[in-house]
Write an enzyme that holds these catalytic residues in place. Structure first.
Site, PDB file in Angstrom:
ATOM      1  N   ASP A  11       5.954   1.811 -11.942  1.00 31.07           N
ATOM      2  CA  ASP A  11       5.206   3.064 -11.765  1.00 31.07           C
ATOM      3  C   ASP A  11       5.252   3.483 -10.291  1.00 31.07           C
ATOM      4  O   ASP A  11       4.226   3.551  -9.639  1.00 31.07           O
ATOM      5  CB  ASP A  11       3.746   2.896 -12.237  1.00 31.07           C
ATOM      6  CG  ASP A  11       2.995   1.797 -11.495  1.00 31.07           C
ATOM      7  OD1 ASP A  11       3.643   0.827 -11.027  1.00 31.07           O
ATOM      8  OD2 ASP A  11       1.755   1.897 -11.372  1.00 31.07           O
ATOM      9  N   ASP A  16       6.560  -0.764  -5.671  1.00 34.75           N
ATOM     10  CA  ASP A  16       7.567  -0.629  -6.738  1.00 34.75           C
ATOM     11  C   ASP A  16       8.929  -0.282  -6.144  1.00 34.75           C
ATOM     12  O   ASP A  16       9.962  -0.796  -6.592  1.00 34.75           O
ATOM     13  CB  ASP A  16       7.186   0.483  -7.723  1.00 34.75           C
ATOM     14  CG  ASP A  16       5.812   0.322  -8.318  1.00 34.75           C
ATOM     15  OD1 ASP A  16       5.703  -0.019  -9.502  1.00 34.75           O
ATOM     16  OD2 ASP A  16       4.825   0.555  -7.592  1.00 34.75           O
ATOM     17  N   VAL A 124       5.869  -4.177 -13.514  1.00 32.66           N
ATOM     18  CA  VAL A 124       5.102  -4.250 -12.274  1.00 32.66           C
ATOM     19  C   VAL A 124       4.114  -3.086 -12.171  1.00 32.66           C
ATOM     20  O   VAL A 124       3.636  -2.759 -11.089  1.00 32.66           O
ATOM     21  CB  VAL A 124       6.036  -4.312 -11.040  1.00 32.66           C
ATOM     22  CG1 VAL A 124       6.857  -5.597 -11.054  1.00 32.66           C
ATOM     23  CG2 VAL A 124       6.959  -3.099 -10.965  1.00 32.66           C
ATOM     24  N   GLN A 227      -3.942   1.137   3.742  1.00 33.79           N
ATOM     25  CA  GLN A 227      -4.643  -0.153   3.708  1.00 33.79           C
ATOM     26  C   GLN A 227      -5.735  -0.194   4.774  1.00 33.79           C
ATOM     27  O   GLN A 227      -6.833  -0.701   4.537  1.00 33.79           O
ATOM     28  CB  GLN A 227      -3.656  -1.306   3.925  1.00 33.79           C
ATOM     29  CG  GLN A 227      -2.714  -1.550   2.767  1.00 33.79           C
ATOM     30  CD  GLN A 227      -3.404  -2.112   1.539  1.00 33.79           C
ATOM     31  OE1 GLN A 227      -4.235  -3.007   1.626  1.00 33.79           O
ATOM     32  NE2 GLN A 227      -3.070  -1.573   0.378  1.00 33.79           N
ATOM     33  N   HIS A 239       3.024  -6.148  -3.390  1.00 32.55           N
ATOM     34  CA  HIS A 239       2.719  -6.869  -4.628  1.00 32.55           C
ATOM     35  C   HIS A 239       3.930  -7.025  -5.550  1.00 32.55           C
ATOM     36  O   HIS A 239       4.296  -8.133  -5.948  1.00 32.55           O
ATOM     37  CB  HIS A 239       1.613  -6.133  -5.395  1.00 32.55           C
ATOM     38  CG  HIS A 239       0.363  -5.891  -4.628  1.00 32.55           C
ATOM     39  ND1 HIS A 239      -0.557  -6.880  -4.363  1.00 32.55           N
ATOM     40  CD2 HIS A 239      -0.139  -4.759  -4.067  1.00 32.55           C
ATOM     41  CE1 HIS A 239      -1.573  -6.378  -3.673  1.00 32.55           C
ATOM     42  NE2 HIS A 239      -1.341  -5.096  -3.483  1.00 32.55           N
ATOM     43  N   ASP A 240       4.534  -5.892  -5.925  1.00 30.44           N
ATOM     44  CA  ASP A 240       5.534  -5.894  -6.999  1.00 30.44           C
ATOM     45  C   ASP A 240       6.801  -6.662  -6.635  1.00 30.44           C
ATOM     46  O   ASP A 240       7.473  -7.222  -7.504  1.00 30.44           O
ATOM     47  CB  ASP A 240       5.905  -4.453  -7.377  1.00 30.44           C
ATOM     48  CG  ASP A 240       4.724  -3.684  -7.942  1.00 30.44           C
ATOM     49  OD1 ASP A 240       3.688  -4.315  -8.248  1.00 30.44           O
ATOM     50  OD2 ASP A 240       4.827  -2.455  -8.083  1.00 30.44           O
TER      51      ASP A 240
END
Length: 313
Positions: A11, A16, A124, A227, A239-240
């Protein structure tokens, strides 16, 4: 060296985009297709973002649009982190790349059914596409080699105190996936938050240069901004990308087998991944949960992928 055949379900989304960049370039990964789901932003935006990343990096992999809504809940987006477009920061040229006409869910089903059981799904984002594919054609379940997903946490969430965004965006879909019996690997916040991208990391990728170095810089400079604004942090996790790291070399990530259940009851724990870290429930483990990651190895891997986009001719 075995190549891992994968379908990347995403997404886009800043992290991503890093995952797409890595999956399309590393020689261990055979990226068959990219399926897009609503999540960080609405489907029309995440689709454009995925196509833009592929066009900028000249990634010739088919892109498929999937579920525009969660299975049951009202749609949420993460515009506080990813901006109005879902990929604020980078400036892309006029978009000419187009998505395939086939729906992502149909593509996932057809590809798995025609396979020898050697394809790994790498979701993800919210698990809407994967869950609907499982419900539409249960015969795909034994065809899935493994699902390596980014989502959840065995500690605290990031969208609510209990829930991580991807799971909270479609808890019912996550419930379908976690009860499917397919081998699962979960890169949750406890692990992914260790991949903090600092200004030093950005400078490192800028020194490598090329289209991927430029894109990484634009993406992560915006990520660091949001952030700091939202959480007061001086760095931002990717993250992903940890899922791609795990697929390239699982030895870089320590996992623990746990029984994981998704809370779909309305209330303060809606969307929580309840992880039986201590085994007190006595239920058989259904998920390998990421615990720690070798960050030096991980950033070296990211740099290797960024370097791969530099044209040598």
């Amino acid at each position: 060296m075995e190549k891992r055949k994968i379908i990347l379900d995403c997404d886009p989304g800043h992290d991503d985009a890093i995952a797409i960049m890595m999956a399309a370039k590393h020689p261990v990964i055979d990226l068959l297709g990219i399926t897009i789901v609503a999540g960080n932003q609405t489907l029309d935006k995440t689709l454009i973002n995925g196509l833009n990343v592929c066009q900028k990096l000249e990634i010739n992999v088919p892109v498929y649009a999937g579920m525009p809504q969660p299975i049951m809940r009202q749609q949420i987006v993460a515009d506080n982190i990813h901006g109005e477009t879902g990929l604020d920061g980078p400036v892309f040229g006029p978009l000419t790349r187009q998505a395939e006409s086939t729906h992502a869910v149909k593509y996932i089903i057809d590809t798995l059914m025609a396979s020898d059981g050697d394809i790994t799904l790498v979701p993800v984002g919210p698990l809407s596409n994967i869950a609907v594919a499982m419900r539409m054609q249960p015969a795909i379940l034994p065809k899935i080699r493994e699902i390596v997903l980014m989502g959840g946490a065995y500690g605290t969430g990031n969208f609510t105190p209990s829930a991580e965004f991807n799971i909270f965006a479609d808890p019912e879909a996550a419930r379908v996936v976690f009860t499917s019996g397919v081998p699962l690997v979960m890169m949750g916040l406890d692990l992914t938050n260790q991949t903090v991208c600092t200004p030093d990391v950005i400078a490192r990728m800028e020194r490598v240069g090329g289209p991927a170095g430029e894109l990484f810089s634009d993406i992560m400079n915006f990520t660091l901004k949001t952030q700091f604004e939202n959480y007061g942090l001086a760095g931002g996790p990717v993250h992903d990308a940890t899922c791609i790291g795990y697929l390239i070399n699982p030895d870089g990530i320590k996992t623990q087998e746990m029984y994981v259940e998704v809370d779909v009851n309305s209330g303060p724990c809606y969307g929580r991944t309840v992880c039986d870290e201590l085994g007190v429930l006595g239920k058989p483990a259904n998920t390998k949960v990421g615990i720690t990651i070798d960050t030096d190895w991980f950033w070296g891997l990211v740099e290797e992928c960024v370097r791969g986009y530099i044209k040598t001719h």
